[in-house]
Enzyme design. Sequence first.
Site, PDB file in Angstrom:
ATOM      1  N   GLU A 128       1.878  -5.372 -32.197  1.00  0.00           N
ATOM      2  CA  GLU A 128       2.269  -4.575 -33.360  1.00  0.00           C
ATOM      3  C   GLU A 128       3.762  -4.704 -33.659  1.00  0.00           C
ATOM      4  O   GLU A 128       4.161  -4.731 -34.831  1.00  0.00           O
ATOM      5  CB  GLU A 128       1.863  -3.127 -33.127  1.00  0.00           C
ATOM      6  CG  GLU A 128       0.335  -2.980 -33.109  1.00  0.00           C
ATOM      7  CD  GLU A 128      -0.138  -1.569 -32.867  1.00  0.00           C
ATOM      8  OE1 GLU A 128      -0.933  -1.077 -33.683  1.00  0.00           O
ATOM      9  OE2 GLU A 128       0.284  -0.967 -31.860  1.00  0.00           O
ATOM     10  N   GLU A 148      -6.811  -1.246 -27.611  1.00  0.00           N
ATOM     11  CA  GLU A 148      -6.825   0.214 -27.646  1.00  0.00           C
ATOM     12  C   GLU A 148      -8.232   0.797 -27.548  1.00  0.00           C
ATOM     13  O   GLU A 148      -8.433   1.818 -26.877  1.00  0.00           O
ATOM     14  CB  GLU A 148      -6.143   0.720 -28.924  1.00  0.00           C
ATOM     15  CG  GLU A 148      -4.621   0.756 -28.854  1.00  0.00           C
ATOM     16  CD  GLU A 148      -3.985  -0.583 -29.192  1.00  0.00           C
ATOM     17  OE1 GLU A 148      -2.756  -0.636 -29.327  1.00  0.00           O
ATOM     18  OE2 GLU A 148      -4.729  -1.598 -29.312  1.00  0.00           O
TER      19      GLU A 148
END
Length: 274
Positions: A128, A148
Amino acid sequence: MNTTDPTPNTPPAEGCIDTEVRGHVLLIGINRPAKRNGWTVPMFRQLAEAYTRLDDDPDLRVGVLHAFGDHFTAGLDLPAIAPYMQRGEKAVPFGMVEPHDFGLPGYRRRTKPMVVGVKGICFTVGIELMLGADIVVAGEDCRFSQLEVQRGIMATGGATLRMAERAGVGNAMLHLLTADEFGAAEALRLNFVQKLVPNAEVFAEALRIAERIAAQAPMAVVATRLNVLKAVEHGPAAAVGDFIETQKRLANSEDAAEGVRSFVEKRPARFTGR
């Protein structure tokens, strides 16, 4: 150009972010190699401070985000970060440049370019951060995973936005929903990274690109970057709407005059950012 890898400070147990200035470039180093650069709250705060420093210092023109040790990052140190998630809190203080750069209320957005060099493991927040930057150089054996969902949480650092933007919805869903591990060649194919080099050359190549950017007219670099982002986020018409006024402002700058002089005199330009 000095392409020698930076020498890290001895980090505390919770890790730290090291910075070093080389010319007009700010080197930003993730420094917790004993824990594969797993992210803690102090590291996030220090990263925001470094990004804010880049934007606020007129002598700095480009940032290079890199990591010490064999890996870019294994991701979040979940035991340290989970309480913040449970309370709905951010580790980055309000009013600073938010390193993921997707326009959260209360945070500033970065204006100057960021080049990232990744190697070894680059998981979750590492992906990210690189997608929130501008240009990514990856080591040929770099391994990626947006895992995640494997931990019962959602990627909220920009992956759900930028993976689809760069690679299409199907490719984004493949990697976001399976939490699979993929290699550097796949990251290049999906436009997550721009260049692959041997691991030993990652930092030098990232710095080379940053130095090349730093040699250009700073105001024009910032305006160009922001116009590209406006086109991506708000559509072509919004970006085109800025063309005339932005060009007028740039064309009346000292750097534009220097650009003309250097062209006539057949020499490299010496830009000052004014």
